[in-house]
Design an enzyme around this catalytic site. Structure first.
Site, short mmCIF file in Angstrom:
data_model
loop_
_atom_site.label_atom_id
_atom_site.label_comp_id
_atom_site.label_asym_id
_atom_site.label_seq_id
_atom_site.Cartn_x
_atom_site.Cartn_y
_atom_site.Cartn_z
N LYS A 40 9.00 73.81 75.21
CA LYS A 40 9.71 74.87 74.43
C LYS A 40 10.40 76.00 75.54
O LYS A 40 9.86 76.43 76.56
CB LYS A 40 8.64 75.78 73.87
N CYS A 59 4.56 77.55 75.26
CA CYS A 59 3.67 76.72 74.49
C CYS A 59 2.43 76.21 75.34
O CYS A 59 2.79 75.47 76.22
CB CYS A 59 4.59 75.69 73.86
N VAL A 103 7.65 70.20 70.16
CA VAL A 103 7.73 69.72 71.39
C VAL A 103 5.96 70.00 71.67
O VAL A 103 5.05 70.41 70.91
CB VAL A 103 8.16 70.92 72.45
N SER A 134 0.48 66.35 72.65
CA SER A 134 0.18 66.39 74.10
C SER A 134 -1.15 65.49 74.42
O SER A 134 -1.28 64.97 75.70
CB SER A 134 -0.13 67.99 74.46
N TRP A 170 4.07 85.12 70.41
CA TRP A 170 2.85 85.47 69.40
C TRP A 170 3.38 86.63 68.52
O TRP A 170 2.89 86.80 67.28
CB TRP A 170 1.60 86.03 70.11
N LYS A 196 3.90 86.24 64.50
CA LYS A 196 2.42 85.55 63.83
C LYS A 196 1.54 86.71 63.77
O LYS A 196 0.64 86.90 62.87
CB LYS A 196 1.96 84.46 64.91
#
Length: 213
Positions: A8, A20, A60, A74, A207, A210
């Site tokens: 990212k 990220c 990603v 991941s 963030w 969000k």
């Protein structure tokens, strides 16, 4: 062919590494194993065509170990890196693999919470307390003296927790959790971490939507 990883890019700064934690986990794994890799930054608000070809879901990180095959997630990526580049080993003993695994969802819930009495702060504190007790008994890292995959997964999440909660809520990890403090200090000062962490301002920018939703 080179080892490549797409991660990212920072919000509002497409040529700077973004925030990220899952991307950072992959970068940390590559750094700790001293693998030469090419990092491609992806602006997730304006995904390029070449990226959507290799990551149809537009997520990603995605990783290519040099064979031209792109893989996502991941968990899967770090497993592939471990198998393909086994030294130094970052394998976490199975009995410790889930240590700290509930901290990130607990942090996100508390960060987004608008209700001080919903129990989200206590739930996070309970998880941090459990980590502290584990580290007291088994530390300094999750499986003892050496860094392992579990630390490289948890470290970026703890970094997000530390920066975001202090910024948005004025909240810090309690001082009495001394083993957690020693752990974050040790992890965050590793060369691999310093090299792959997002700048605080980009973490906060990541963030903000969000938290304010």
């Amino acid at each position: 062919m080179a080892v490549e990883v797409c991660v990212k890019a920072a919000v509002g700064a497409p040529d700077i590494l973004g925030d990220c934690p899952f991307s950072q986990r992959v970068l940390l794994t590559l750094e700790e194993k001293k693998i030469t890799y090419e990092m491609k930054l992806v602006d997730l608000s304006n995904k390029p065509e070449w990226f959507l070809k290799i990551s149809p879901e537009g997520k990603v990180p995605v990783f290519n170990s040099g064979d031209g095959k792109w893989i996502a997630d991941s968990d899967v990526i770090t497993q592939v890196i471990e198998e393909k580049f086994p030294t130094p080993s970052l394998v976490t003993p199975p009995e410790y693999a889930s240590v700290g695994s509930k901290i990130f969802p607990s942090f996100v819930k508390f960060l987004k919470s608008k209700d001080a009495s919903d129990g989200s702060e206590k739930a996070l504190l309970d998880e941090l307390q459990a980590l502290d007790e584990h580290l007291k008994a088994h530390g300094p890292y999750i499986s003892g003296e050496n860094v392992s995959a579990a630390d490289l997964s948890l470290g970026p999440k703890l970094f997000h927790l530390q920066v975001a909660l202090e910024h948005f809520k004025g909240w810090k990890i309690p001082e009495n959790l001394t083993s957690v403090h020693a752990y974050t200090k040790a992890l965050f000062s590793r060369e691999s971490f310093v090299k792959t962490k997002p700048a605080n301002q980009y973490l906060i920018a990541g963030w903000a939507p969000k938290v304010n939703a």
